[in-house]
Scaffold this motif. Structure first.
Motif, PDB file in Angstrom:
ATOM      1  N   THR A   8       0.831  -1.206   0.000  1.00 40.60           N
ATOM      2  CA  THR A   8       0.000   0.000   0.000  1.00 40.60           C
ATOM      3  C   THR A   8       0.864   1.252   0.000  1.00 40.60           C
ATOM      4  O   THR A   8       0.592   2.205  -0.748  1.00 40.60           O
ATOM      5  CB  THR A   8      -0.935  -0.006   1.222  1.00 40.60           C
TER       6      THR A   8
ATOM      7  N   SER B 200       1.047   3.988  -3.053  1.00 39.96           N
ATOM      8  CA  SER B 200       0.764   5.385  -2.731  1.00 39.96           C
ATOM      9  C   SER B 200       1.925   6.299  -3.150  1.00 39.96           C
ATOM     10  O   SER B 200       1.708   7.371  -3.724  1.00 39.96           O
ATOM     11  CB  SER B 200       0.503   5.517  -1.229  1.00 39.96           C
TER      12      SER B 200
ATOM     13  N   ASN C 217       1.923   6.690  -6.887  1.00 38.46           N
ATOM     14  CA  ASN C 217       0.868   7.614  -7.305  1.00 38.46           C
ATOM     15  C   ASN C 217       1.251   9.066  -7.048  1.00 38.46           C
ATOM     16  O   ASN C 217       0.973   9.937  -7.869  1.00 38.46           O
ATOM     17  CB  ASN C 217      -0.458   7.277  -6.620  1.00 38.46           C
TER      18      ASN C 217
END
Length: 144
Positions: free
Chosen positions: A128, A132, A135
């Motif tokens: 995760t 993240s 992104n």
């Protein structure tokens, strides 16, 4: 069998994409995907052997050992390959250094997590965090 079909399909797609220079994000995504495929494929083979032959069988133990070994080998092989690309990316875009280094650090953590064989659907804080950070880096690049 599915693993080999997937590998052939992936290599065909990659051979077409190899004509264009890969970006830093594509390279680290690709290396993480490669190690994830190797680890999850081997973990699946070990799981099937455990189901078919039992957790104390020699076949299961050998496949589990192979899964751990190949997962670690993939991570150990991929980590040093990314250092030159990291330096090149920072040299090309010095204004993005914080986002690039954060994405790279998250990738390192995710790769460490991938050094043990996992089911392909396993989620983790490392994965995760990596997604993240990627992104955020893509958003920084898009705003340039």
């Amino acid at each position: 069998m599915r693993r080999y079909l997937f590998a052939i399909t992936l290599s065909a797609l990659c051979s077409q994409a190899a004509l264009a220079e890969s970006t830093f994000v594509e390279r680290i995504n690709g290396s993480a995907a490669q190690c994830s495929i190797i680890g999850s494929g081997n973990a699946t083979e070990a799981f099937i052997a455990q189901r078919d032959y039992g957790p104390t069988s020699k076949k299961y133990k050998a496949l589990l050992e192979k899964a751990y070994k190949e997962s670690q080998e993939c991570v150990d092989a991929e980590k040093p390959k990314m250092k030159p690309y990291l330096r090149d990316e920072i040299a090309k875009y010095p204004q993005l250094k914080p986002a690039i280094t954060q994405a790279y650090a998250a990738w390192l953590g995710y790769m460490d997590w991938l050094s043990s064989p996992r089911d392909w659907s396993d989620e983790s804080p490392e994965k995760t965090n990596y997604e993240s950070a990627i992104n955020r880096l893509k958003a920084e690049i898009d705003t340039m």
